[in-house]
Design a protein around this motif. Sequence first.
Motif, PDB file in Angstrom:
ATOM      1  N   VAL A 159       0.837  -1.210   0.000  1.00 47.43           N
ATOM      2  CA  VAL A 159       0.000   0.000   0.000  1.00 47.43           C
ATOM      3  C   VAL A 159       0.868   1.254   0.000  1.00 47.43           C
ATOM      4  CG1 VAL A 159      -1.705   1.292   1.322  1.00 47.43           C
ATOM      5  CG2 VAL A 159      -1.931  -1.185   1.097  1.00 47.43           C
ATOM      6  N   ILE A 160       1.913   1.281   0.824  1.00 46.66           N
ATOM      7  CA  ILE A 160       2.792   2.469   0.887  1.00 46.66           C
ATOM      8  C   ILE A 160       3.532   2.656  -0.431  1.00 46.66           C
ATOM      9  CG2 ILE A 160       4.808   3.448   2.043  1.00 46.66           C
ATOM     10  CD1 ILE A 160       3.897   2.100   4.603  1.00 46.66           C
ATOM     11  N   TYR A 161       4.031   1.570  -1.008  1.00 47.24           N
ATOM     12  CA  TYR A 161       4.745   1.695  -2.273  1.00 47.24           C
ATOM     13  C   TYR A 161       3.830   2.151  -3.401  1.00 47.24           C
ATOM     14  CZ  TYR A 161       7.673   0.678  -6.272  1.00 47.24           C
ATOM     15  OH  TYR A 161       8.388   0.797  -7.442  1.00 47.24           O
ATOM     16  N   GLN A 162       2.580   1.730  -3.384  1.00 45.39           N
ATOM     17  CA  GLN A 162       1.637   2.172  -4.408  1.00 45.39           C
ATOM     18  C   GLN A 162       1.448   3.684  -4.357  1.00 45.39           C
ATOM     19  OE1 GLN A 162       0.350   0.526  -6.802  1.00 45.39           O
ATOM     20  NE2 GLN A 162      -1.187   1.934  -7.576  1.00 45.39           N
ATOM     21  N   GLN A 163       1.358   4.252  -3.164  1.00 39.36           N
ATOM     22  CA  GLN A 163       1.234   5.704  -3.046  1.00 39.36           C
ATOM     23  C   GLN A 163       2.502   6.408  -3.533  1.00 39.36           C
ATOM     24  OE1 GLN A 163      -1.838   6.546  -2.318  1.00 39.36           O
ATOM     25  NE2 GLN A 163      -2.183   4.357  -1.989  1.00 39.36           N
ATOM     26  N   PHE A 164       3.665   5.858  -3.182  1.00 41.11           N
ATOM     27  CA  PHE A 164       4.928   6.434  -3.654  1.00 41.11           C
ATOM     28  C   PHE A 164       5.017   6.387  -5.175  1.00 41.11           C
ATOM     29  CE2 PHE A 164       9.147   5.097  -5.185  1.00 41.11           C
ATOM     30  CZ  PHE A 164       9.838   6.294  -5.015  1.00 41.11           C
ATOM     31  N   GLU A 165       4.578   5.293  -5.758  1.00 44.90           N
ATOM     32  CA  GLU A 165       4.643   5.165  -7.211  1.00 44.90           C
ATOM     33  C   GLU A 165       3.659   6.102  -7.913  1.00 44.90           C
ATOM     34  OE1 GLU A 165       3.004   1.737  -9.878  1.00 44.90           O
ATOM     35  OE2 GLU A 165       4.992   1.158  -9.176  1.00 44.90           O
ATOM     36  N   ASN A 166       2.446   6.213  -7.365  1.00 44.36           N
ATOM     37  CA  ASN A 166       1.423   7.040  -8.022  1.00 44.36           C
ATOM     38  C   ASN A 166       1.726   8.526  -7.956  1.00 44.36           C
ATOM     39  OD1 ASN A 166      -0.054   4.791  -8.737  1.00 44.36           O
ATOM     40  ND2 ASN A 166      -1.388   4.879  -6.945  1.00 44.36           N
ATOM     41  N   TYR A 167       2.276   8.998  -6.834  1.00 46.58           N
ATOM     42  CA  TYR A 167       2.419  10.437  -6.628  1.00 46.58           C
ATOM     43  C   TYR A 167       3.837  10.958  -6.844  1.00 46.58           C
ATOM     44  CZ  TYR A 167      -2.234  10.164  -4.604  1.00 46.58           C
ATOM     45  OH  TYR A 167      -3.582   9.947  -4.419  1.00 46.58           O
ATOM     46  N   PRO A 195       4.514  10.025 -12.107  1.00 42.89           N
ATOM     47  CA  PRO A 195       4.380  11.319 -12.823  1.00 42.89           C
ATOM     48  C   PRO A 195       5.677  11.789 -13.469  1.00 42.89           C
ATOM     49  CG  PRO A 195       3.237  11.398 -10.730  1.00 42.89           C
ATOM     50  CD  PRO A 195       4.012  10.126 -10.727  1.00 42.89           C
ATOM     51  N   LYS A 196       6.803  11.582 -12.792  1.00 43.35           N
ATOM     52  CA  LYS A 196       8.068  12.048 -13.364  1.00 43.35           C
ATOM     53  C   LYS A 196       8.467  11.216 -14.575  1.00 43.35           C
ATOM     54  CE  LYS A 196       9.869  13.910  -9.030  1.00 43.35           C
ATOM     55  NZ  LYS A 196      10.980  13.873  -8.038  1.00 43.35           N
ATOM     56  N   LEU A 197       8.384   9.905 -14.457  1.00 42.16           N
ATOM     57  CA  LEU A 197       8.761   9.060 -15.590  1.00 42.16           C
ATOM     58  C   LEU A 197       7.794   9.204 -16.757  1.00 42.16           C
ATOM     59  CD1 LEU A 197       9.877   5.789 -13.785  1.00 42.16           C
ATOM     60  CD2 LEU A 197      11.311   7.584 -14.740  1.00 42.16           C
ATOM     61  N   THR A 198       6.509   9.334 -16.454  1.00 42.02           N
ATOM     62  CA  THR A 198       5.525   9.484 -17.520  1.00 42.02           C
ATOM     63  C   THR A 198       5.688  10.806 -18.237  1.00 42.02           C
ATOM     64  OG1 THR A 198       3.981   8.115 -16.274  1.00 42.02           O
ATOM     65  CG2 THR A 198       3.062   9.432 -18.040  1.00 42.02           C
ATOM     66  N   ALA A 199       5.970  11.869 -17.482  1.00 44.10           N
ATOM     67  CA  ALA A 199       6.137  13.180 -18.109  1.00 44.10           C
ATOM     68  C   ALA A 199       7.354  13.220 -19.019  1.00 44.10           C
ATOM     69  CB  ALA A 199       6.249  14.257 -17.031  1.00 44.10           C
ATOM     70  N   LYS A 200       8.405  12.470 -18.684  1.00 44.76           N
ATOM     71  CA  LYS A 200       9.610  12.492 -19.494  1.00 44.76           C
ATOM     72  C   LYS A 200       9.534  11.571 -20.711  1.00 44.76           C
ATOM     73  CE  LYS A 200      12.741  13.741 -15.704  1.00 44.76           C
ATOM     74  NZ  LYS A 200      13.922  13.345 -14.905  1.00 44.76           N
ATOM     75  N   SER A 201       8.878  10.443 -20.566  1.00 46.47           N
ATOM     76  CA  SER A 201       8.878   9.459 -21.646  1.00 46.47           C
ATOM     77  C   SER A 201       7.635   9.531 -22.525  1.00 46.47           C
ATOM     78  CB  SER A 201       9.002   8.047 -21.062  1.00 46.47           C
ATOM     79  OG  SER A 201       7.923   7.797 -20.186  1.00 46.47           O
ATOM     80  N   VAL A 202       6.460   9.753 -21.928  1.00 44.57           N
ATOM     81  CA  VAL A 202       5.216   9.757 -22.688  1.00 44.57           C
ATOM     82  C   VAL A 202       4.647  11.155 -22.843  1.00 44.57           C
ATOM     83  CG1 VAL A 202       2.944   8.650 -22.867  1.00 44.57           C
ATOM     84  CG2 VAL A 202       4.792   7.465 -21.743  1.00 44.57           C
ATOM     85  N   HIS A 238      -0.341  13.992 -18.996  1.00 41.27           N
ATOM     86  CA  HIS A 238      -0.681  14.323 -17.618  1.00 41.27           C
ATOM     87  C   HIS A 238      -1.174  13.072 -16.892  1.00 41.27           C
ATOM     88  CE1 HIS A 238      -2.731  16.301 -14.222  1.00 41.27           C
ATOM     89  NE2 HIS A 238      -1.883  17.285 -14.446  1.00 41.27           N
ATOM     90  N   PRO A 239      -0.830  12.924 -15.591  1.00 34.63           N
ATOM     91  CA  PRO A 239      -1.299  11.727 -14.862  1.00 34.63           C
ATOM     92  C   PRO A 239      -2.816  11.580 -14.840  1.00 34.63           C
ATOM     93  CG  PRO A 239       0.456  12.812 -13.647  1.00 34.63           C
ATOM     94  CD  PRO A 239       0.126  13.705 -14.805  1.00 34.63           C
ATOM     95  N   ALA A 240      -3.543  12.707 -14.757  1.00 29.92           N
ATOM     96  CA  ALA A 240      -5.006  12.614 -14.760  1.00 29.92           C
ATOM     97  C   ALA A 240      -5.514  12.106 -16.113  1.00 29.92           C
ATOM     98  CB  ALA A 240      -5.620  13.977 -14.437  1.00 29.92           C
TER      99      ALA A 240
END
Length: 420
Positions: A313-321, A325-332, A335-337
């Motif tokens: 559960v804790i890792y899921q929050q770390f990954e989502n927030y 967002p950082k990896l998606t913004a750089k590669s794809v 916006h996360p939404a």
Amino acid sequence: MSSTDQAGQAAPHASSAFETPPSPRPSPGQATGSGARMPRWLPRAMMLALALIAVFQLGSWAFHQLLGLLINILIAFFLALAIEPAVSRMASRGMRRGLATFLVFLGLVVATVGFVTLLGSMLAEQLVKIVEDFPAYLDSVINWINGHFHTKLKRLDVQENLLRSDWLRDYVQNSATGVLDVSGQVLGGLFRLLTIALFAFYFAADGPRLRRTICSVLPPAKQAEVLRAWEIAVNKTGGYMYSRGLMALVSAVAHYILLQGLGVPYAPVLAVWVGLVSQFIPTVGTYLAGALPMLIAFTVDPWYALWVLIFVVIYQQFENYLLQPKLTAKSVDIHPAVAFGSVIAGTALLGAVGALIAIPAVATLQAFLGAYVKRYDVTDDPRVHGRRSNGSSPDLVARVRRLRQRTFGERAAEAPAQDS
């Protein structure tokens, strides 16, 4: 003679007196009574309408019959786009494109088969261990029930009642009848994977030929747009797979450290399982992937399963927030939404397949349409940056100030006139 002639002349006049006068001829567009004729265009229109309805029904039937094949082709196309950078890089170094595609697919197949084999052997061994330790688990549960509820249960009585129960008999019968269904589903899944792999191989190996074939039926201006869209799709899909692979690596390392620290067996295989499933099944993949490590940890110590759940559960929050967002913004560059909404929409349309290809499809569409959207310079207004000036705009404040200065000036000019 005269009388005869008069009688002959009187006969035509008498017959004409009883004849009905001729009716007027109707106009071409006028329908009169039962003698009206059908317009010439009406049969053709009816035949055309019936033909269109038949074509629509036939097309709808064919689409529903071929929907599975179309989805497989769509998956194969995105898979070919994902491996396109690796194949093109190997082909640019002098290797034949077909051989490069074969080597990439061979690497994927070897890695997949090896992982599935290790995972299957681990599950089989853990299942045997659970069956062997089941009497000890049952004794502990019975002792706990007898100690807290002051009962006198025995393991042999519980086992006999369980084996003789109607529920177990019905479950065994249903499982036996469902073996054929499971076998059919497994064979159907293997055939589907083979179909996807075959189409993906052809798309990747004959990519340049496919592009030339498509461009040959288009004018030059449209050819440039198609090639540009194809290049964007390759970049976005490759970037998406790269980001997912990187997040899978980070997730695998993090869960490996936890499982190895707790002393859970098969920690490397479980960590790879969590990394792959959590990233390639979006949104809920982390929780689904964490179920297997929790089960294995429960066989070691029930408290370890709780620690695994808390860490997931804790890792899921770390990954989502933080991480995603950082990896998606750089590669794809999405916006996360928008990514989350595209996953929901893809799941509603195509299920798990739609959830997997939704993000690269939306990223490709967004990048392609971005070149046709005219943009303007944004005004330097505090409200653009999220700052508000007490509900009033700068222009309104300036007008109020000028009005006050004008009012005070008029009063100052009237005061000396009254004193004089």
